[in-house]
Design a protein around this motif. Structure first.
Motif, PDB file in Angstrom:
ATOM      1  N   GLY A 197       0.817  -1.216   0.000  1.00 28.23           N
ATOM      2  CA  GLY A 197       0.000   0.000   0.000  1.00 28.23           C
ATOM      3  C   GLY A 197       0.843   1.255   0.000  1.00 28.23           C
ATOM      4  N   ALA A 198       1.982   1.215   0.726  1.00 29.53           N
ATOM      5  CA  ALA A 198       2.862   2.386   0.772  1.00 29.53           C
ATOM      6  C   ALA A 198       3.448   2.686  -0.601  1.00 29.53           C
ATOM      7  CB  ALA A 198       3.976   2.154   1.789  1.00 29.53           C
ATOM      8  N   ARG A 199       3.856   1.641  -1.306  1.00 30.23           N
ATOM      9  CA  ARG A 199       4.389   1.850  -2.653  1.00 30.23           C
ATOM     10  C   ARG A 199       3.315   2.402  -3.584  1.00 30.23           C
ATOM     11  NH1 ARG A 199       7.634  -2.791  -1.203  1.00 30.23           N
ATOM     12  NH2 ARG A 199       5.940  -4.215  -1.743  1.00 30.23           N
ATOM     13  N   LYS A 214      -4.849   2.904   4.081  1.00 29.14           N
ATOM     14  CA  LYS A 214      -6.101   2.658   3.363  1.00 29.14           C
ATOM     15  C   LYS A 214      -5.888   1.692   2.210  1.00 29.14           C
ATOM     16  CE  LYS A 214      -8.692   5.301   5.851  1.00 29.14           C
ATOM     17  NZ  LYS A 214      -9.741   4.681   6.719  1.00 29.14           N
ATOM     18  N   LEU A 215      -4.797   1.850   1.502  1.00 32.19           N
ATOM     19  CA  LEU A 215      -4.541   0.977   0.355  1.00 32.19           C
ATOM     20  C   LEU A 215      -4.107  -0.419   0.780  1.00 32.19           C
ATOM     21  CD1 LEU A 215      -2.712   3.512  -1.998  1.00 32.19           C
ATOM     22  CD2 LEU A 215      -5.055   2.678  -2.185  1.00 32.19           C
ATOM     23  N   ALA A 216      -3.597  -0.564   2.017  1.00 33.28           N
ATOM     24  CA  ALA A 216      -3.189  -1.883   2.493  1.00 33.28           C
ATOM     25  C   ALA A 216      -4.392  -2.796   2.688  1.00 33.28           C
ATOM     26  CB  ALA A 216      -2.407  -1.752   3.797  1.00 33.28           C
ATOM     27  N   ARG A 217      -5.533  -2.237   3.111  1.00 28.88           N
ATOM     28  CA  ARG A 217      -6.770  -3.005   3.294  1.00 28.88           C
ATOM     29  C   ARG A 217      -6.558  -4.195   4.223  1.00 28.88           C
ATOM     30  NH1 ARG A 217      -9.550  -3.211  -2.747  1.00 28.88           N
ATOM     31  NH2 ARG A 217      -9.728  -0.955  -3.034  1.00 28.88           N
ATOM     32  N   VAL A 244      -3.160  -1.183  11.061  1.00 27.72           N
ATOM     33  CA  VAL A 244      -3.279   0.068  11.814  1.00 27.72           C
ATOM     34  C   VAL A 244      -2.262   0.138  12.941  1.00 27.72           C
ATOM     35  CG1 VAL A 244      -5.731   0.292  11.263  1.00 27.72           C
ATOM     36  CG2 VAL A 244      -5.056  -0.952  13.311  1.00 27.72           C
ATOM     37  N   GLN A 245      -1.734  -0.994  13.394  1.00 25.60           N
ATOM     38  CA  GLN A 245      -0.749  -0.991  14.471  1.00 25.60           C
ATOM     39  C   GLN A 245       0.660  -0.697  13.968  1.00 25.60           C
ATOM     40  OE1 GLN A 245      -1.498  -5.053  15.610  1.00 25.60           O
ATOM     41  NE2 GLN A 245      -2.797  -4.447  17.322  1.00 25.60           N
TER      42      GLN A 245
END
Length: 456
Positions: free
Chosen positions: A66-68, A141-144, A149-150
């Motif tokens: 998601g970060a990428r 958000k993109l990691a889904r 969240v931790q």
């Protein structure tokens, strides 16, 4: 995983235990002690094993993906923004370009934010956090993945201890602004190559001499790099109307490009490289803070005071899987163990001479004692006897998996019912399904020949 990812997962586990209480870490602690190493190494091994077991390692992989993706989205927005700056500066080509309005459009916001970032770096070290928070939020958000969240708070705490967050944000902020400036430069050159622009300067309050001085001052550094600067006559003449002279248009265009490169692109490039160098240098020095309560409490469990220095067994390749992490060279002998058998069944059966009996595991103490023994002397073959009249609960299956990881080869023996009783077909089916999911071979007959010779 990289060293940074291991430290990241370790910090995440610490925060999780700090807020939700200690995890079930008996097997993780045992494996970390068996693997050996200093205390930080053992803490990291324990945390990585727990992260693999609880899905945090997979959540980290999702977060990085998601970060990428978030970085790609922000980079695309930066490219679009740079193109917008160039179009706003040059106009549609129907009217003359006011050189100082164009310069303000190209460099104004960039220089203001650059100065603001530099002041924040010196006095606070946190400027650019808005863009950083946007990236972290978008990455999450993109990691889904709900467990992701931790990860972001753990990463921030880990980096803040070495003050690496400012350099990480510096790479992000300056890198994105460098992309904006490069995009603006490409579009600017494209527009100048495909349209004919005239350049003027206009003023009501200032004199022509002021504009001559400003133009020559701004063009001094670009001139050292080979960019042209308009002559004094060209500058003065451009105050009345755009000169319809090829050399004048080229001189103003080259001056504008040179100023953009020297005052827009070069500073961002140098700062991005500086931040990247500081980030890589600091990342190599990252370590756990063993004074934190979460880590200090693990010292006695992972490195007991009674432990003596010596050679430790090599760490299993994949601790989180049911597959054995013990090689044939490490293991020796055969062992039979039973789990929670009642008194109605005579035990143990008649065993070959080279097969040892580990008894019946019916308490936490007996389980821990056997696991500690297996960690030091893993058997080549292990048979686990289970009573299929009992339900295959999570605790029994976890124990079977933990025992299986301590031997080179494992088989599960589903015992027959005592005389006069019948096995519940549905419950037996549950055992079959559970053991198939663990990928462990099982049978309803005694694997004594296999224990003795290694062959059926």
């Amino acid at each position: 995983m990289t060293e940074l990812n291991n430290l990241w997962l370790t910090e995440t586990i610490r925060l999780r235990e700090e807020h939700a209480g200690p995890l079930d870490d008996m097997e993780a602690n045992r494996l970390a002690r068996t693997a050996g190493g200093d205390l930080p190494t053992r803490i990291a091994r324990r945390a990585v094993w727990l992260a693999e077991r609880d899905g945090l390692a997979e959540a980290l992989r999702h977060w990085l993906q998601g970060a990428r993706l978030a970085l790609i989205v922000i980079a695309v927005l930066a490219v679009i923004s740079g193109a917008g700056l160039a179009f706003a500066a040059m106009g549609d080509g129907q009217t003359s370009v006011n050189v100082f309005w164009a310069l303000g459009s190209l460099l104004g916001l960039n220089l203001i934010l650059l100065l603001s970032w530099a002041l924040g770096l010196v006095f606070a070290g946190e400027h650019g956090a808005t863009l950083g928070r946007l990236w972290l939020w978008l990455s999450e958000k993109l990691a889904r993945d709900a467990k992701a969240v931790q990860l972001a708070p753990a990463l921030l705490l880990l980096l803040q201890r070495q003050k690496l967050n400012r350099w990480a944000l510096g790479v992000l902020v300056n890198g994105l602004w460098l992309l904006v400036m490069l995009s603006a430069l490409v579009i600017l050159l494209t527009l100048m190559a495909t349209r004919r622009y005239g350049f003027v300067w206009e003023t009501t309050l200032l004199s022509a001499d002021t504009f001559v001085a400003m133009t020559q001052t701004l063009g001094a550094l670009p001139a050292l790099a080979g960019f042209n600067v308009p002559t004094v006559e060209m500058i003065r003449a451009s105050g009345d109307a755009a000169l319809n002279i090829e050399s004048a248009r080229q001189a103003w265009a080259t001056w504008l490009v040179g100023v953009l490169v020297v005052y827009g692109i070069v500073p961002r490039l140098l700062l991005a490289l500086l931040c990247l160098w500081r980030w890589k240098t600091g990342r190599a020095n990252l370590h756990l803070d063993l004074n934190l309560p979460g880590y200090a409490q693990l010292r006695e469990r992972l490195m007991p005071t009674s432990e003596r220095l010596g050679i430790s067994d090599a760490a299993p390749a994949q601790l989180h899987r049911v597959e054995s992490g013990v090689s044939d060279l490490q293991s020796d002998g055969a062992l039979l163990v039973a789990i929670e058998l009642d008194n109605q069944r005579p035990w143990p059966p008649q065993l070959p001479e080279n097969v040892s009996d580990a008894g019946i595991l019916d308490s936490r103490e007996s389980r821990n004692k056997l696991l500690e023994q297996l960690s030091r002397f893993p058997p080549a073959r292990l048979a686990i006897a289970c009573d299929p009249r009992r339900s295959p609960d999570r605790g029994s299956l976890a124990l079977i998996a933990e025992l299986a990881r301590s031997a080179s080869a494992t088989r599960v023996w589903l015992l027959q019912a005592p005389p006069g009783e019948a096995l519940d077909a549905a419950r037996l089916g549950d055992w079959h399904v559970a053991l198939q999911q663990l990928e462990l071979p099982f049978a309803d007959c005694a694997p004594l020949n296999w224990l003795e010779t290694g062959h059926d």
